[in-house]
Enzyme design. Structure first.
Site, PDB file in Angstrom:
ATOM      1  N   ARG A  55      92.634 -11.622  -5.977  1.00 33.04           N
ATOM      2  CA  ARG A  55      93.338 -11.965  -4.724  1.00 33.04           C
ATOM      3  C   ARG A  55      94.561 -12.812  -5.046  1.00 33.04           C
ATOM      4  NH1 ARG A  55      91.771 -16.124  -1.792  1.00 33.04           N
ATOM      5  NH2 ARG A  55      89.553 -15.713  -1.953  1.00 33.04           N
ATOM      6  N   TYR A 108     110.617  -3.505  14.787  1.00 37.49           N
ATOM      7  CA  TYR A 108     109.426  -2.672  14.581  1.00 37.49           C
ATOM      8  C   TYR A 108     108.329  -3.167  15.541  1.00 37.49           C
ATOM      9  CZ  TYR A 108     105.273  -0.788  12.315  1.00 37.49           C
ATOM     10  OH  TYR A 108     104.095  -0.142  12.064  1.00 37.49           O
ATOM     11  N   ASP A 176     113.667  -7.062   7.383  1.00 34.51           N
ATOM     12  CA  ASP A 176     112.768  -5.946   7.135  1.00 34.51           C
ATOM     13  C   ASP A 176     113.671  -4.784   6.730  1.00 34.51           C
ATOM     14  OD1 ASP A 176     111.264  -3.625   7.351  1.00 34.51           O
ATOM     15  OD2 ASP A 176     110.124  -4.309   9.095  1.00 34.51           O
ATOM     16  N   LYS A 201     106.126   3.091   3.003  1.00 43.48           N
ATOM     17  CA  LYS A 201     107.087   4.129   3.384  1.00 43.48           C
ATOM     18  C   LYS A 201     107.823   4.618   2.129  1.00 43.48           C
ATOM     19  CE  LYS A 201     105.433   2.785   7.307  1.00 43.48           C
ATOM     20  NZ  LYS A 201     106.054   1.796   8.172  1.00 43.48           N
TER      21      LYS A 201
END
Ligand SMILES: *Cc1c(COP(=O)(O)O)cnc(C)c1O
Length: 384
Positions: A55, A108, A176, A201
Site C-alpha cells: 500500500r 468531470y 485533470d 483512459k
C-alpha cells in the site's frame, strides 16, 4: 519439521544485472522481508531503497510511477487504484475545513459530485467560474481544480495563464489532464503544480484497468504521498505492469487517435443530421486559436457532436454498429456515450446548461479502427 515453501531457493536463480529481464517483473507481493531490526529502522528513517508494504510502495508500481513522471516531465508521480482515488487524494491533501476550491462548472462528473456531495460535508466550499474567467477568479481559493480540454464540450483553457494567476494568488493549481494527455500538453512546463490523470483512459489505453496518477515536483508529491498511504487507494502491481506495457505504444496510439478524430470531426461537420461539432482542431471551435497555440502534435481523440434532440440522439446511438455504446474513453475501440445518460446523469436543467450539455449530444472516443469504417458507421446511423 513442518513442510514449508523455501522462498530463498525460489529466488536463488533469478536473472539480474547484465542478464536482467527486458520487461519490469510483476512483484505480486503485499509485503517484503526485513533482514533485521536495524534494517526496519533504516527504512523508517526514509530515503532507503527498501520496501515494506505494497500500500506504501511496490517495485512494479514504482517503475510505472517513474514512467508516468517522465512522460509529464515531472520529478515524481503517485499511482492510484482509480482516477477518482487520485483526485480525492489531490484535493484532500490541499484543503482543510473552511477552505475554498475554485473550478470551472465544466468538470468531470465524478469530480463535480465529489466537491458537491462529499467535500461540502467537510466544510470545503466550491466556487464556480466561467472557463475564460478562471484566472481572474482564483484569488482567495486554496485550490484551483480544472480540466483542459473539458468534458464534453472540449473547451480549452489557457493553462499557463491559470497557473500564473494561481501562483500569484497563492492558490495551488491542479489540472485533470486526462483528455489532453502528455502527447498534446505538458502542464507542469506551463507552471501547473499538480497534474492528475485518469490513467484508466489514454495512458493505460486498453480499457482493462482503473488507474489514477498525480505528477508534480518531488516535494509536492512527497507531501501528497503521506496522505495517499492513509487513504489507501493503492494500485495493484499487475495493473502497474499493464500500464507500463500500454505506455510503450502511447505516442503511436495518440497520433492515430488525434488523426482519426480530426478526420471524423471534419466529416461530421458536413453531415445534414449534425447540428454542431465540438473539436478543438476545427476552426469553428470557440477555442481553436488557443488550442493551436497550446496543444502540440494534435488535438486529442475526443469528438462531441449534437444531432439536435434527445429523440434523434437516442435513435442515432441505437443504430451504431462498429462504434460501441459504452462509457469511458481512451481505448483501442471507438466508444460513444450520451452525456445526459452517462457523465451528466442526475444533473438539474440548470446544472446541464452551466456545463454546456445539450440533450442531443453524443460524445465519441475515437479508437484505433480504420477511419473509413468509422465514417461509414456514423453515416449509416445518421441516415434515418
Ligand atoms: C474517467 C475520468 C476520471 C475518473 O477516473 P477513474 O479512473 O474512472 O476513476 C476523472 N477525470 C476525467 C476527465 C475522466 O475522464
Amino acid at each position: 519439521m513442518h513442510a514449508h515453501f523455501d522462498t530463498e531457493a525460489v529466488h536463488a536463480g533469478e536473472p539480474h544485472g547484465d542478464n536482467a529481464p527486458l520487461t519490469v517483473p510483476i512483484v505480486q507481493s503485499t509485503t517484503f522481508r526485513f533482514p533485521s531490526a536495524a534494517a526496519v529502522q533504516e527504512y523508517l528513517q526514509g530515503g532507503s531503497p527498501l520496501f515494506m508494504y505494497s500500500r506504501d510502495e511496490n517495485p512494479t508500481v514504482r517503475a510505472a510511477e517513474r514512467a508516468v513522471a517522465g512522460l509529464e516531465g515531472g520529478e515524481d508521480c503517485i499511482l492510484f487504484g482509480s482516477g477518482m482515488g487520485a483526485m480525492t487524494c489531490a484535493i484532500m491533501a490541499n484543503v482543510s475545513a473552511g477552505d475554498e476550491v475554485i473550478a470551472p462548472a465544466a468538470l468531470y462528473g465524478g469530480t463535480y459530485k465529489l466537491l458537491r456531495d462529499v467535500l461540502a460535508r467537510f466544510g470545503v466550499r466550491t466556487r464556480y467560474a466561467a472557463p475564460e474567467k478562471l484566472a481572474q477568479s482564483c484569488a482567495g481559493a486554496k485550490l484551483c481544480v480544472f480540466e483542459s480540454p473539458t468534458n464534453p464540450t472540449l473547451r480549452v483553457l489557457d493553462i499557463a495563464a491559470i497557473a500564473a494567476a494561481c501562483r500569484k494568488a497563492g492558490t495551488v493549481s491542479l489540472i485533470d489532464s486526462t483528455f489532453g494527455t502528455p502527447y498534446t500538453q505538458r502542464p507542469l512546463e506551463s507552471g501547473v503544480d499538480v497534474v492528475m490523470h485518469s490513467a484508466t483512459k489514454y495512458l493505460n489505453g486498453h480499457s482493462d484497468h482503473l488507474v489514477g496518477a498525480l505528477v508534480g515536483s518531488r516535494e509536492r508529491i512527497e507531501s501528497i504521498r503521506v496522505l495517499s498511504r492513509k487513504l489507501g487507494a493503492a494500485l495493484d502491481p499487475q495493473a502497474a505492469y499493464d500500464l507500463l506495457r500500454g505506455l510503450k505504444t502511447f505516442a503511436l496510439r495518440m497520433e492515430r487517435h488525434s488523426q482519426s478524430a480530426l478526420d471524423l470531426a471534419r466529416f461530421l461537420e458536413q453531415q445534414k443530421g449534425v447540428v454542431r461539432v465540438w473539436y478543438p482542431g476545427l476552426a469553428s471551435h470557440p477555442d481553436h486559436a488557443l488550442a493551436t497555440r497550446q496543444m502540440q502534435r494534435g488535438f486529442g481523440g475526443m469528438v462531441t457532436f449534437s444531432v439536435g434532440t434527445r429523440e434523434r440522439a437516442f435513435r442515432f446511438w441505437d443504430r451504431l454498429k462498429l462504434c460501441a455504446r459504452a462509457a469511458s474513453l481512451g481505448g483501442p475501440e471507438t466508444l460513444t456515450s450520451l452525456p445526459i445518460l452517462f457523465s451528466h446523469t442526475g444533473y438539474s436543467a440548470e446544472e446541464l446548461a452551466r456545463a454546456g450539455v445539450d440533450e442531443g449530444m453524443v460524445r465519441m472516443s475515437v479508437g484505433l479502427e480504420d477511419v473509413r469504417d468509422l465514417r461509414a458507421d456514423l453515416a449509416q446511423a445518421l441516415e434515418s
